[in-house]
Design a protein around this motif. Sequence first.
Motif, PDB file in Angstrom:
ATOM      1  N   THR A 104       0.867  -1.198   0.107  1.00 32.76           N
ATOM      2  CA  THR A 104      -0.062  -0.034  -0.031  1.00 32.76           C
ATOM      3  C   THR A 104       0.901   1.360   0.119  1.00 32.76           C
ATOM      4  O   THR A 104       2.222   1.237   0.383  1.00 32.76           O
ATOM      5  N   GLY A 105       0.227   2.203  -0.118  1.00 35.06           N
ATOM      6  CA  GLY A 105       0.897   3.589  -0.170  1.00 35.06           C
ATOM      7  C   GLY A 105       0.738   4.166   1.203  1.00 35.06           C
ATOM      8  O   GLY A 105       0.424   3.434   2.278  1.00 35.06           O
ATOM      9  N   VAL A 106       0.566   5.348   1.515  1.00 35.16           N
ATOM     10  CA  VAL A 106       0.681   6.067   2.730  1.00 35.16           C
ATOM     11  C   VAL A 106      -0.926   5.965   3.259  1.00 35.16           C
ATOM     12  O   VAL A 106      -1.781   6.359   2.498  1.00 35.16           O
ATOM     13  N   MET A 108      -4.225   6.916   6.112  1.00 33.81           N
ATOM     14  CA  MET A 108      -4.388   7.341   7.253  1.00 33.81           C
ATOM     15  C   MET A 108      -5.498   6.610   7.914  1.00 33.81           C
ATOM     16  O   MET A 108      -6.604   6.526   7.070  1.00 33.81           O
ATOM     17  N   ILE A 124      -1.070   7.509  11.064  1.00 36.68           N
ATOM     18  CA  ILE A 124      -0.505   7.476   9.615  1.00 36.68           C
ATOM     19  C   ILE A 124       0.310   6.125   9.740  1.00 36.68           C
ATOM     20  O   ILE A 124       1.364   5.840  10.375  1.00 36.68           O
ATOM     21  N   LEU A 125       0.168   5.263   8.609  1.00 40.65           N
ATOM     22  CA  LEU A 125       0.837   4.139   8.322  1.00 40.65           C
ATOM     23  C   LEU A 125       1.586   4.794   6.707  1.00 40.65           C
ATOM     24  O   LEU A 125       1.067   4.613   5.862  1.00 40.65           O
ATOM     25  N   ASP A 126       2.904   4.573   7.118  1.00 42.68           N
ATOM     26  CA  ASP A 126       3.409   5.017   5.813  1.00 42.68           C
ATOM     27  C   ASP A 126       3.351   4.070   4.530  1.00 42.68           C
ATOM     28  O   ASP A 126       3.120   4.274   3.466  1.00 42.68           O
ATOM     29  N   ARG A 127       3.700   2.749   5.049  1.00 41.27           N
ATOM     30  CA  ARG A 127       3.756   1.587   3.899  1.00 41.27           C
ATOM     31  C   ARG A 127       3.336   0.239   4.391  1.00 41.27           C
ATOM     32  O   ARG A 127       3.867  -0.027   5.633  1.00 41.27           O
ATOM     33  N   ARG A 134      -0.302  -4.443  10.722  1.00 40.22           N
ATOM     34  CA  ARG A 134      -0.039  -3.501  11.709  1.00 40.22           C
ATOM     35  C   ARG A 134      -1.047  -3.161  12.913  1.00 40.22           C
ATOM     36  O   ARG A 134      -2.582  -3.451  12.449  1.00 40.22           O
ATOM     37  N   SER A 158      -4.045   7.804  -0.180  1.00 43.29           N
ATOM     38  CA  SER A 158      -3.515   9.031  -0.924  1.00 43.29           C
ATOM     39  C   SER A 158      -2.441   8.500  -1.892  1.00 43.29           C
ATOM     40  O   SER A 158      -1.587   7.545  -1.624  1.00 43.29           O
ATOM     41  N   PRO A 160       1.560   9.084  -4.160  1.00 46.61           N
ATOM     42  CA  PRO A 160       2.769   9.487  -3.261  1.00 46.61           C
ATOM     43  C   PRO A 160       2.972  11.142  -3.534  1.00 46.61           C
ATOM     44  O   PRO A 160       3.835  11.578  -2.562  1.00 46.61           O
ATOM     45  N   GLU A 165      -6.867  12.019  -2.383  1.00 39.88           N
ATOM     46  CA  GLU A 165      -7.143  11.392  -1.124  1.00 39.88           C
ATOM     47  C   GLU A 165      -8.597  10.627  -1.395  1.00 39.88           C
ATOM     48  O   GLU A 165      -9.699  11.497  -1.560  1.00 39.88           O
TER      49      GLU A 165
END
Length: 462
Positions: A104-106, A108, A124-127, A134, A158, A160, A165
């Motif tokens: 995945t991407g970023v 929220m 917020i989960l970066d990747r 997670r 969202s 990169p 969003e």
Amino acid sequence: MSDGGREGMPERSGLRAAFRGMTTRGRSFLAAGIAAALCSYLLGQADLLRVGLLLAALPLVCVVVLHRTRYRIAGSRSLSPARVSAASETRVGLRLENVSRLPTGVLMLQDRVPYVLGPRPRFILDRVEAGGLREVSYRVRSDLRGRYELGPLQLRLSDPFGMCELTRSFTTFDTLTVVPRVEPLPAVGLAGEAAGYGDGRQRSPALTGEDDLIPRGYRHGDDLRRVHWRSTARHGELMVRREEQPQKARCTVLLDTRLSAHAGTGPDSPFEWAVAGAASMALHLLERGFSVRLLTDTGTAVPGPDGAGGTEAADAAGLLLDTLAMVEQSEEGGLSAAYDALRGGTEGLLVGFFGELDEEQAAVAARMRQRSGTAVAFVLDGDAWSRGVGGFRFSDGGVRSADRLRMLREAGWTALPVAPGTSLADLWRSADRAGVHPEPRAEAGFSTTAATAPRTAAGGRA
């Protein structure tokens, strides 16, 4: 532990909704690209046209790519504990798993919670890699009892570049139950307890009548006088009558929920004190082996007149707490429905939490004493609550409150006034002491710490 289950992310929304999810940055790039294209046409600059096309195409490509992204994400929620007392915290755990083959991407992560529980938690989960997991958690707290829905869980995706969003929601939610605060109470022996209390509990045969008797097989050590010869002849072996079964002590906790009897709202209001007191008393007596039911002024009984004796203590405690978590003030004008719900002379111990009583309702409450064994009443002192910090306004004055207490005491109640900040444990001890002297001095009715000499309780320990 309450688990919200494992739920996959819902299907993606339409392309039009994806364009509505364009961020301020994306809209700015699109506007700048269109403006550059127009300027290139007016000025005849081909290089500026290429720049404009690049600026306009970037957010559009991001929208399309994000819209077509096929993330498969499973989420769940757990509450620990799912039932908590007021002013206590509970931990909410969120578990997110990427079950697709693409990272995945970023992301929220946001969970919806009622306003009374605090702000909405965001993470917020970066990747999240393919097959990745997670886990995050947050805490909620409420000073107000009730049932609150947590969820549904929301994910904000969202690209990169931050051009778009998209918000996608799960559908499941969990329920957090906030029950009244419970105050530990001391073990006391109320004087004048009816039969069925403590060591004086009644004993009754398993079934009444000789023909309805269900015998059992003889065991070594059984008294031969209990041999049931008719059943012995029928079964061909020694059969004895069953032992007499102890009858559980009965108790009714009466909660006055009339709107006209309580002033003000909020966690420090008189009504909330009464609800917390009823919860503390019910659990205290359940722990000591009583069969407890909760009765309100509307005549509603929990677990009910027939289910009180057969409900396990743990189940009964949970049922009573869940009921008190949701109890609301009623529009009833009096206590007649509660009086009718009391079974004549079979209530055992009756503990009442009353609001403001006028002369008519005090007379109804006084007659309730005839339908119980020992009766203890905690009556809100309207004059003291009016002078308190909260400034709750009662129509009754201190003199009239004293008259109501006197009416209850003359009817046989152990009646005590409740002032703001009064500890129920101290009142419970005072009720024990007042039970020795059924006719205390008038001024003693407003003291919860009257001195008394040590004594031996006439009944069992309650």
